[in-house]
Design a protein around this motif. Structure first.
Motif, PDB file in Angstrom:
ATOM      1  N   ASP A 134       0.290   9.197   5.484  1.00 40.06           N
ATOM      2  CA  ASP A 134      -0.705   8.577   6.523  1.00 40.06           C
ATOM      3  C   ASP A 134       0.303   7.930   7.595  1.00 40.06           C
ATOM      4  O   ASP A 134       1.383   7.577   7.344  1.00 40.06           O
ATOM      5  CB  ASP A 134      -1.516   7.511   5.766  1.00 40.06           C
ATOM      6  N   LEU A 135      -0.317   7.623   8.816  1.00 39.36           N
ATOM      7  CA  LEU A 135       0.225   6.808   9.718  1.00 39.36           C
ATOM      8  C   LEU A 135       0.447   5.257   9.297  1.00 39.36           C
ATOM      9  O   LEU A 135      -0.203   4.811   8.605  1.00 39.36           O
ATOM     10  CB  LEU A 135      -0.571   6.772  11.141  1.00 39.36           C
ATOM     11  N   VAL A 136       1.493   4.741   9.317  1.00 40.08           N
ATOM     12  CA  VAL A 136       1.728   3.442   8.935  1.00 40.08           C
ATOM     13  C   VAL A 136       1.866   2.503  10.287  1.00 40.08           C
ATOM     14  O   VAL A 136       2.233   2.679  11.274  1.00 40.08           O
ATOM     15  CB  VAL A 136       3.452   3.281   8.658  1.00 40.08           C
TER      16      VAL A 136
ATOM     17  N   VAL B  21       2.579  -7.563   7.245  1.00 41.08           N
ATOM     18  CA  VAL B  21       1.790  -6.455   6.575  1.00 41.08           C
ATOM     19  C   VAL B  21       2.124  -5.198   7.112  1.00 41.08           C
ATOM     20  O   VAL B  21       1.906  -5.033   8.193  1.00 41.08           O
ATOM     21  CB  VAL B  21       0.490  -6.635   6.220  1.00 41.08           C
ATOM     22  N   THR B  22       2.620  -4.209   6.343  1.00 42.40           N
ATOM     23  CA  THR B  22       2.752  -2.647   6.728  1.00 42.40           C
ATOM     24  C   THR B  22       1.579  -1.844   6.051  1.00 42.40           C
ATOM     25  O   THR B  22       1.656  -2.052   4.788  1.00 42.40           O
ATOM     26  CB  THR B  22       4.012  -2.003   6.558  1.00 42.40           C
ATOM     27  N   PHE B  23       0.780  -1.084   6.662  1.00 44.54           N
ATOM     28  CA  PHE B  23      -0.464  -0.900   6.088  1.00 44.54           C
ATOM     29  C   PHE B  23      -0.668   0.885   6.300  1.00 44.54           C
ATOM     30  O   PHE B  23      -0.438   1.291   7.398  1.00 44.54           O
ATOM     31  CB  PHE B  23      -1.777  -1.480   6.364  1.00 44.54           C
ATOM     32  N   MET B  24      -1.103   1.551   5.299  1.00 41.45           N
ATOM     33  CA  MET B  24      -1.419   3.006   5.428  1.00 41.45           C
ATOM     34  C   MET B  24      -3.007   2.896   5.494  1.00 41.45           C
ATOM     35  O   MET B  24      -3.700   2.919   4.299  1.00 41.45           O
ATOM     36  CB  MET B  24      -0.912   3.948   4.559  1.00 41.45           C
ATOM     37  N   PRO B  25      -3.939   2.790   6.532  1.00 43.22           N
ATOM     38  CA  PRO B  25      -5.077   2.447   6.465  1.00 43.22           C
ATOM     39  C   PRO B  25      -5.985   3.674   5.537  1.00 43.22           C
ATOM     40  O   PRO B  25      -7.177   3.297   4.953  1.00 43.22           O
ATOM     41  CB  PRO B  25      -5.748   2.731   8.044  1.00 43.22           C
ATOM     42  N   SER B  26      -5.866   4.985   6.040  1.00 51.49           N
ATOM     43  CA  SER B  26      -6.581   5.762   5.235  1.00 51.49           C
ATOM     44  C   SER B  26      -6.673   6.092   3.720  1.00 51.49           C
ATOM     45  O   SER B  26      -7.585   6.236   3.272  1.00 51.49           O
ATOM     46  CB  SER B  26      -6.207   7.446   5.741  1.00 51.49           C
TER      47      SER B  26
END
Lengths: 257, 234
Positions: free
Chosen positions: A171-173, A203-208
């Motif tokens: 996923d995009l980060v 925070v670094t997050f992969m939303p999907s």
């Protein structure tokens, strides 16, 4: 990191009184305080992002969040160094450096080793390393101007550059940081706010996938505060990822024309 | 794609790309024989040039020093600019360009060092000029010099212009030698640089280079003026 005075008589902890008093830019209970650039406490800076900034690279991206300007190039997958051992999964090599004029006072502008390592940890959970065995993907970031929240901008921009290069990812980060200034939580801090912060949360997050690839906390946080901070960051990351996705879509439609 | 591709279908395009990779010298020679570049543009034309002054807000730092006024020029090639540059293994070309730029700037006299002095004999400003190459596609010296001038341009100095026919990185790999001509805005020769190589530069070749540079001076002065006047309006 602030210590807790008076917990144990035989241990030592820094006394809060001896710390150099920095005049706070706001009063503790002051809710009328306005951020230097006029944003709301929970408002991020407008993001300007473009892919395809560097022709020499396999993929690249340029990001401008207020005064924070970052350019990232991705090279690869390409042959690993001959000294490297055989590996049946790919390697990710990250490097973050600052220009000499990125900071208000001219600096030496060398590699930022800590950020390079943090960028690597933020991305390695998202990149599908099995798709490029034996080879290396190089991610190089250059901070042209440091205006606060440098590392989150570098991470988001790097993720966009990887997508532009066609490297497969789960996923995009998207990444966002939050500063704690007294009782207030302030999102996407600028340089001045970061210098006065009592604590920070990145925070670094992969939303999907609703997965966090990296979480960095500094300073003293109570549980409810951390929960509130996390929720703010996750919302901001989701919105940022939407903007990144539309930027990629726009880039592909213009190249097809 | 120039003169090689007549039918325009996919198979002939793949052949052209393969030919370009396998026989780069013959690929370029066939175009030059017709006096055009592979993208169809005529030989006298340089690539599109643009300047955006004031791009970085934090970059106006300067330092006070007691050693006399100097201008330190540093040309950096960070790893983002090219696949051949690695962190920890800096590009060989970078210090060469630094020296070339430094010499050009001092020999052209475009900066009056006396203006940098504060208290004569005791204190003066030191100007640091840092140039970062973000994307290396050939003609690095040209672009670096142009950006240096644009950065200094608010100091009312005469513009300095340079060589014609900017080559790309691909073209530079098959070039046998290069001639760099630097002229100032009144077409006075500032410097001529030919760093050896397997090929001699004949008198007529050098004169052609100088003529092309004169034309490029006019183009660049126009671009600089436009960029400066749009900055003032802001």
């Amino acid at each position: 990191m602030a210590g807790r005075p008076g917990t144990n008589q035989t241990s030592y902890s820094p006394s809060l009184k001896t710390q150099k008093g920095r005049p706070p830019i706001f009063k503790d209970g002051d809710t009328d305080w306005v951020r230097p650039d006029g944003r709301g406490f929970h408002q991020c800076r407008p993001a300007f992002i473009r892919t395809g900034a560097v022709n020499a690279a396999s993929g690249s991206a340029y990001a401008e969040f207020g005064n924070t300007k970052v350019i990232v190039s991705v090279f690869g997958p390409r042959e690993s160094k001959k000294a490297m051992m055989y590996s049946d999964i790919g390697r990710l090599n990250c490097n973050v450096s600052y220009t000499t004029f990125a900071t208000p006072v001219r600096s030496q502008g060398s590699d930022h080793k800590e950020f390079s390592s943090m960028l690597h940890k933020a991305l390695e959970g998202a990149v599908i390393l099995e798709t490029f065995p034996k080879t290396t993907v190089d991610v190089f970031a250059l901070v042209l101007e440091s205006g606060g929240s440098d590392l989150p901008v570098v991470i988001s921009c790097a993720s966009l550059a990887l997508a532009d290069a066609g490297i497969l990812m789960y996923d995009l980060v998207a990444s966002v940081s939050l500063s704690c200034l007294g009782k207030n939580l302030v999102i996407d801090p600028i340089l001045e706010e970061e210098s006065y912060q009592d604590g920070s949360l990145m925070v670094t997050f992969m939303p999907s996938r609703y997965e966090v690839t990296q979480l960095t906390v500094t300073g003293e946080w109570s549980t409810p505060k951390i929960n509130e901070g996390m929720q703010l960051c996750l919302d901001a990351c989701s919105k940022l990822a939407k903007i990144m996705r539309s930027c990629l879509k726009e880039a592909t439609t213009t190249s097809q024309e | 794609m120039g003169l090689l591709d007549a039918s325009g279908d996919l198979s002939s395009e793949i052949e052209v790309d393969a030919f370009r990779c396998l026989f780069p010298l013959r690929f370029y020679e066939r175009h030059l024989a017709e006096s055009i570049w592979p993208d169809g543009s005529p030989l006298g034309r340089a690539r599109e040039t643009s300047i955006a002054p004031g791009a970085v807000a934090s970059a106006d730092g300067s330092a006070l020093a007691k050693i006399g006024s100097t201008v330190t020029v540093d040309f950096h090639m960070p790893p983002i600019c090219s696949p051949i540059v690695r962190p920890g293994r800096p590009a060989e070309a970078a210090p060469v360009f630094s020296k070339q730029l430094s010499d050009t700037i001092s020999s052209s006299g475009m900066i009056n060092l006396k203006e940098l002095s504060l208290v004569s004999g005791k204190a003066a400003w030191m100007a640091y000029l840092d140039i970062y190459c973000l994307d290396a596609d050939g003609a690095l010296f040209d672009a670096a010099l142009l950006s240096a001038i644009a950065a200094f341009s608010h100091l009312q100095i005469p513009a300095v212009s340079l060589n014609d026919d900017d080559p790309t990185a691909e073209e530079e790999t098959i070039m046998e030698t290069v001639v760099t001509v630097v002229l100032d805005s009144s077409s006075q020769l500032i410097s001529l640089y030919k760093p050896g190589g397997a090929v001699l530069a004949s008198t007529s070749a050098v004169q052609d280079c100088i003529a092309l540079t004169r034309q490029r001076v006019r183009e660049l002065l126009k671009i600089l003026d436009e960029a400066n006047s749009s900055m003032e309006v802001d």
